[in-house]
Write a protein that holds these residues in place. Structure first.
Motif, PDB file in Angstrom:
ATOM      1  N   VAL A   1       8.817 -20.481 -44.646  1.00  0.00           N
ATOM      2  CA  VAL A   1       7.792 -20.931 -43.709  1.00  0.00           C
ATOM      3  C   VAL A   1       6.463 -21.244 -44.401  1.00  0.00           C
ATOM      4  N   LEU A   2       6.464 -21.421 -45.731  1.00  0.00           N
ATOM      5  CA  LEU A   2       5.214 -21.721 -46.449  1.00  0.00           C
ATOM      6  C   LEU A   2       4.112 -20.730 -46.053  1.00  0.00           C
ATOM      7  N   GLY A   3       4.417 -19.472 -46.206  1.00  0.00           N
ATOM      8  CA  GLY A   3       3.478 -18.427 -45.796  1.00  0.00           C
ATOM      9  C   GLY A   3       4.265 -17.333 -45.112  1.00  0.00           C
ATOM     10  N   ASP A   4       3.636 -16.657 -44.156  1.00  0.00           N
ATOM     11  CA  ASP A   4       4.356 -15.582 -43.470  1.00  0.00           C
ATOM     12  C   ASP A   4       4.543 -15.883 -41.985  1.00  0.00           C
ATOM     13  N   GLY A   5       4.316 -17.139 -41.577  1.00  0.00           N
ATOM     14  CA  GLY A   5       4.284 -17.472 -40.155  1.00  0.00           C
ATOM     15  C   GLY A   5       5.636 -17.652 -39.482  1.00  0.00           C
ATOM     16  N   TRP A   6       6.490 -16.669 -39.569  1.00  0.00           N
ATOM     17  CA  TRP A   6       7.801 -16.721 -38.891  1.00  0.00           C
ATOM     18  C   TRP A   6       7.695 -15.860 -37.656  1.00  0.00           C
ATOM     19  N   TRP A   7       7.891 -16.476 -36.511  1.00  0.00           N
ATOM     20  CA  TRP A   7       7.625 -15.765 -35.251  1.00  0.00           C
ATOM     21  C   TRP A   7       8.573 -14.608 -35.008  1.00  0.00           C
ATOM     22  N   MET A   8       9.728 -14.578 -35.745  1.00  0.00           N
ATOM     23  CA  MET A   8      10.676 -13.497 -35.543  1.00  0.00           C
ATOM     24  C   MET A   8      10.650 -12.481 -36.673  1.00  0.00           C
ATOM     25  N   SER A   9       9.661 -12.570 -37.560  1.00  0.00           N
ATOM     26  CA  SER A   9       9.644 -11.642 -38.688  1.00  0.00           C
ATOM     27  C   SER A   9       9.392 -10.232 -38.158  1.00  0.00           C
ATOM     28  N   PRO A  10       9.828  -9.209 -38.908  1.00  0.00           N
ATOM     29  CA  PRO A  10       9.609  -7.830 -38.457  1.00  0.00           C
ATOM     30  C   PRO A  10       8.148  -7.550 -38.101  1.00  0.00           C
ATOM     31  N   ASP A  11       7.229  -8.059 -38.905  1.00  0.00           N
ATOM     32  CA  ASP A  11       5.811  -7.839 -38.595  1.00  0.00           C
ATOM     33  C   ASP A  11       5.425  -8.491 -37.269  1.00  0.00           C
ATOM     34  N   ALA A  12       5.926  -9.713 -37.058  1.00  0.00           N
ATOM     35  CA  ALA A  12       5.593 -10.424 -35.822  1.00  0.00           C
ATOM     36  C   ALA A  12       6.177  -9.701 -34.616  1.00  0.00           C
ATOM     37  N   GLN A  13       7.414  -9.231 -34.766  1.00  0.00           N
ATOM     38  CA  GLN A  13       8.074  -8.569 -33.645  1.00  0.00           C
ATOM     39  C   GLN A  13       7.434  -7.222 -33.318  1.00  0.00           C
ATOM     40  N   ALA A  14       6.770  -6.636 -34.315  1.00  0.00           N
ATOM     41  CA  ALA A  14       6.125  -5.343 -34.082  1.00  0.00           C
ATOM     42  C   ALA A  14       4.756  -5.510 -33.433  1.00  0.00           C
ATOM     43  N   ASN A  15       4.314  -6.752 -33.290  1.00  0.00           N
ATOM     44  CA  ASN A  15       2.974  -7.016 -32.799  1.00  0.00           C
ATOM     45  C   ASN A  15       3.035  -7.508 -31.346  1.00  0.00           C
ATOM     46  N   GLU A  16       2.484  -6.730 -30.439  1.00  0.00           N
ATOM     47  CA  GLU A  16       2.572  -7.074 -29.013  1.00  0.00           C
ATOM     48  C   GLU A  16       1.946  -8.435 -28.729  1.00  0.00           C
ATOM     49  N   ARG A  17       0.817  -8.672 -29.374  1.00  0.00           N
ATOM     50  CA  ARG A  17       0.093  -9.922 -29.155  1.00  0.00           C
ATOM     51  C   ARG A  17       0.955 -11.125 -29.543  1.00  0.00           C
ATOM     52  N   THR A  18       1.671 -10.980 -30.668  1.00  0.00           N
ATOM     53  CA  THR A  18       2.518 -12.078 -31.128  1.00  0.00           C
ATOM     54  C   THR A  18       3.637 -12.330 -30.127  1.00  0.00           C
ATOM     55  N   LYS A  19       4.236 -11.246 -29.641  1.00  0.00           N
ATOM     56  CA  LYS A  19       5.337 -11.408 -28.695  1.00  0.00           C
ATOM     57  C   LYS A  19       4.864 -12.142 -27.442  1.00  0.00           C
ATOM     58  N   GLU A  20       3.669 -11.773 -27.032  1.00  0.00           N
ATOM     59  CA  GLU A  20       3.094 -12.409 -25.853  1.00  0.00           C
ATOM     60  C   GLU A  20       2.852 -13.898 -26.118  1.00  0.00           C
ATOM     61  N   PHE A  21       2.306 -14.176 -27.298  1.00  0.00           N
ATOM     62  CA  PHE A  21       2.041 -15.569 -27.676  1.00  0.00           C
ATOM     63  C   PHE A  21       3.344 -16.365 -27.709  1.00  0.00           C
ATOM     64  N   VAL A  22       4.364 -15.787 -28.337  1.00  0.00           N
ATOM     65  CA  VAL A  22       5.638 -16.489 -28.485  1.00  0.00           C
ATOM     66  C   VAL A  22       6.256 -16.791 -27.119  1.00  0.00           C
ATOM     67  N   SER A  23       6.231 -15.805 -26.219  1.00  0.00           N
ATOM     68  CA  SER A  23       6.888 -16.067 -24.939  1.00  0.00           C
ATOM     69  C   SER A  23       6.072 -17.056 -24.106  1.00  0.00           C
ATOM     70  N   ALA A  24       4.752 -16.990 -24.203  1.00  0.00           N
ATOM     71  CA  ALA A  24       3.932 -17.972 -23.478  1.00  0.00           C
ATOM     72  C   ALA A  24       4.158 -19.364 -24.038  1.00  0.00           C
ATOM     73  N   TYR A  25       4.291 -19.470 -25.346  1.00  0.00           N
ATOM     74  CA  TYR A  25       4.526 -20.773 -25.997  1.00  0.00           C
ATOM     75  C   TYR A  25       5.860 -21.341 -25.547  1.00  0.00           C
ATOM     76  N   ARG A  26       6.863 -20.471 -25.592  1.00  0.00           N
ATOM     77  CA  ARG A  26       8.213 -20.887 -25.201  1.00  0.00           C
ATOM     78  C   ARG A  26       8.221 -21.379 -23.751  1.00  0.00           C
ATOM     79  N   GLU A  27       7.516 -20.655 -22.909  1.00  0.00           N
ATOM     80  CA  GLU A  27       7.512 -20.995 -21.502  1.00  0.00           C
ATOM     81  C   GLU A  27       6.845 -22.356 -21.265  1.00  0.00           C
ATOM     82  N   ARG A  28       5.721 -22.575 -21.983  1.00  0.00           N
ATOM     83  CA  ARG A  28       4.980 -23.800 -21.715  1.00  0.00           C
ATOM     84  C   ARG A  28       5.563 -25.024 -22.414  1.00  0.00           C
ATOM     85  N   PHE A  29       6.004 -24.858 -23.657  1.00  0.00           N
ATOM     86  CA  PHE A  29       6.404 -26.038 -24.433  1.00  0.00           C
ATOM     87  C   PHE A  29       7.917 -26.143 -24.628  1.00  0.00           C
ATOM     88  N   GLY A  30       8.674 -25.185 -24.110  1.00  0.00           N
ATOM     89  CA  GLY A  30      10.123 -25.317 -24.123  1.00  0.00           C
ATOM     90  C   GLY A  30      10.788 -25.017 -25.447  1.00  0.00           C
TER      91      GLY A  30
END
Lengths: 311, 427
Positions: free
Chosen positions: B276-305
């Protein structure tokens, strides 16, 4: 009357950037594109459409880049002169075989040569910096270092003065026998030959002049933007130059500048107010002009000034 | 004439008005540059979408220091001069505090000196070229992201660890600076890790190529152990479809540096090395451990499909960096921080992003971990995800401050690769 109108336009041109500083950049771009489009317009008078003048436009910018980076020539005047010299010289070489062709062959051959140049600029990675392009530093003027802001003022106001000067020269050239022969090439080339005028020579002079003008515009562009990439040599830029010339009208020297002004203003405002459909707005604006003003925007000036004395 | 005079007067008033005031503004203007039309929009739109969403979330939570962000989006597809012109116009507007620019490296190189000249902070979100800070200082330009050097040597390190016997490498990259730079960095690092490595094919198809048949034939004929590519967008999708049909994925280990960005769009086989040219993988262990990220991911998924691909995460993280800098500047200054105060705050900035941490070094370059893995089938999703992950610590794979990055790659040794965390160690 026409002169008065021109001066009024020039005054507006000077006044607006004072009120809206960001317009200074756009207006300088107008002058730079105007020079290049004027070059295209010179050839258009002979009925020759060049879809390859981005070559000379970008060559001007790249020449400035090399003069300042490689050769250590930092003086603004020398850089501009160098860019005009280099692009005129290249125009002479390319023009030697280009003037033998007419119509679609001329257009396509120009396109081909310019795309070769575009490819070289992109591929000669070590020399040109590839697609990321090269940076152009702030030049000096008569041995003194100038600030970036000063340079921008010089480019805008100096550019305007230069546009008047060069515009006058081109105007004289177009009224000279060499220049008057250009429309004659389009109407009846054989008759011109029978009159004892060497058509290739007429066209070669026009080609060199147009290359030099495009180079001058490109050099200004490079100095203004401070960065040049091969994108500038792409055929869409050539197309844009032709478009600007046609939009503005090729009836007079002012035409291409008016065309460049129109295009840049529409583009700027379309991008600001319609950021999703800006390309659509530009297209619509161009269509309107082409449908309703067959002689280009310059046709408006012509009409206004012809009516003037009768009133 | 009166109209003109009136315009002039208004204009002058605008110039004279806000210069001195450093009160809390009504909103924080932010110029955001990305591709929203043309072929590069495949990569640029996720960035814009993410910007929209994260700004909305920040504003809902009260904005920055109580002030909402007001973004202005600029389409980079209008070409260099248009982008420069818009940048200048926005910089002239005193309500704009910061620019988030740009996607294309060429545009970043053109904008950087202008940011310095106009003294407006510019934060790059995606232009990773190592040339940006090479040889030229940009006091107002910051990159809270990694550069091409750590990004591409990470793939070489992963290969050196995973398939140490691979010596014949083929490269197929897009024909512009990004592709050429990546080829040079990857080859340099591969040779440093294993002197027996040879490049058996190096191809640079132009951007927007629809058919890769000749390239695929040439690669197949060269019988490489490894095929490396940093193609992206529609080019990558086309290449994957065509290469798969010709069996390239079976005969060689394929490395797709920007592979994560197409995981949801094209069927990648298992075992392809992607990152991912960095650490920006939405399913990485760090991302999954972060509530804010999970919220961002599900809102993104909901809005942009779709799930946020890494350009989206990069944009969101970059805007969080801007937020962090503002908060730091607000704390440090008496009134509302001006552009110069914000610039001060960026130096040495450290923050938690949605997917890890980022540090802005004193040379304005960012330290970001590098995440690499291979594609594996997922029980949860109908597209492959990244498994056997490794997270290379940023300070280990990034050239030290002040060192020529290319020369630094030359100093790497096989021991360097061996000293890094192993594939599969990041769980």
């Amino acid at each position: 009357m026409r002169i008065a109108l021109l001066l009024a336009l020039a005054a507006l041109f000077v006044a607006f950037p004072l009120a809206f500083p960001w317009l200074a950049f756009v207006f300088t771009l107008v002058i730079s594109k105007g020079f290049a489009a004027l070059g295209v317009a010179v050839l258009l008078r002979a009925g020759l459409i060049s879809i390859g003048h981005a070559l000379f436009y970008s060559l001007g910018a790249y020449t400035v880049a090399y003069l300042s980076r490689g050769a250590g020539v930092t003086d603004l005047i020398l850089q501009l002169a160098g860019a005009v010299a280099v692009s005129s010289l290249v125009g002479l070489i390319i023009g030697l075989f280009m003037v033998r062709y007419r119509g679609i062959f001329f257009a396509m051959l120009n396109l081909a040569v310019s795309m070769v140049f575009f490819t070289l600029l992109s591929k000669l990675y070590a020399l040109t910096g590839g697609t990321d392009g090269v940076r152009i530093g702030t030049p000096t003027l008569f041995g003194t270092t100038i600030e970036r802001d000063t340079l921008e003022s010089i480019l805008l106001y100096g550019g305007l003065v230069l546009a008047f000067g060069v515009g006058y020269l081109v105007h004289r050239y177009l009224k000279s026998p060499m220049g008057e022969a250009l429309p004659a090439v389009e109407t009846n080339e054989i008759r011109l030959e029978y009159l004892g005028i060497a058509v290739p020579r007429v066209l070669l002079a026009a080609y060199v002049a147009s290359a030099g003008l495009a180079g001058l515009g490109g050099a200004m562009y490079g100095l203004l933007v401070g960065h040049v990439s091969p994108e500038l040599a792409y055929w869409t830029i050539s197309g844009q130059l032709v478009l600007v010339a046609v939009l503005g009208g090729i009836g007079g020297v002012v035409g291409p500048f008016v065309g460049a002004f129109f295009l840049e203003i529409i583009r700027s405002f379309a991008v600001i107010y319609f950021d999703n459909i800006w390309n659509l707005i530009i297209g619509a604006g161009l269509l309107i002009v082409i449908f309703f003003l067959p002689r280009g925007l310059y046709g408006l000036i012509e009409r206004a000034t012809q009516r003037g004395p009768r009133r | 004439m009166w109209k003109l005079a009136a315009t002039l007067a208004v204009g002058l008033g605008v110039i004279a008005g806000p210069a001195a005031a450093q009160d809390r503004p009504e909103r924080i203007g932010m110029g955001i540059f990305t591709f929203t039309s043309g072929p590069a929009a495949a990569y640029g739109m996720p960035g814009r979408n993410a910007a929209e969403l994260i700004i909305e979330q920040i504003n809902e939570a009260g904005g920055i220091g109580g002030v909402p962000i007001a973004p202005t989006y600029v389409d980079e597809a209008q070409g260099g001069e248009g982008v420069v012109s818009e940048f200048r116009r926005l910089a002239g507007d005193q309500s704009i505090g910061v620019m988030v620019a740009a996607l294309s490296s060429g545009n970043c190189m053109a904008l950087a000196p202008i940011a310095d000249q106009l003294e407006v902070p510019m934060v790059t979100w995606n232009c990773d070229t190592h040339q940006l800070f090479l040889g030229e200082e940009h006091p107002y330009v910051f990159r809270p992201n990694s550069s091409t050097v750590p990004e591409f040597i990470s793939y070489a390190a992963y290969l050196a660890q995973k398939s140490p016997d691979a010596t014949r490498i083929a490269i197929i990259n897009p024909d512009y600076a990004f592709g050429h730079d990546a080829a040079q960095i990857f080859t340099g690092a591969m040779k440093a890790f294993n002197p027996d490595v040879e490049v058996v094919a190096e191809l640079f198809p132009k951007l927007g190529t629809a058919s890769f048949n000749t390239e695929i034939s040439r690669i197949a004929a060269a019988r490489p152990d490894v095929i490396f590519s940093n193609l992206w967008g529609a080019d990558l999708e086309n290449f994957v479809r065509q290469a798969q049909a010709r069996g390239l994925f079976r005969s060689s280990q394929v490395v797709l540096a920007l592979g994560e960005s197409v995981l949801q769009r094209v069927e990648l086989p298992e075992g392809v090395i992607v990152g991912v040219l960095g650490d920006g993988w939405w399913m990485s262990p760090d991302a999954q451990a972060n509530e804010r990220t999970k919220e961002f991911v599900s809102a993104y998924r909901e809005r942009f499909g779709e799930y946020p691909v890494f350009p989206a995460m990069k944009m969101a993280n970059t805007i969080l960096a801007v937020q962090a800098a503002y908060e730091k500047a607000i704390e440090a200054s008496d009134g509302w921080p001006g552009r110069a105060d914000l610039r001060e705050a960026f130096a040495g900035l450290e923050l938690e992003t949605l997917t890890g941490t980022v540090t802005v070094r004193e040379d304005h370059d960012g330290l970001v971990d590098q995440l690499v893995g291979v594609t594996v089938a997922s029980d949860e999703h109908d597209f492959p995800v990244i498994g056997e992950m490794v997270r290379y610590p940023a300070d280990q794979v990034t050239p030290p401050v002040g060192e020529d990055p290319m020369a630094w790659i030359g100093t790497l040794t096989p021991d360097f690769a061996a000293s890094l965390p192993k594939p599969g160690s990041y769980e």
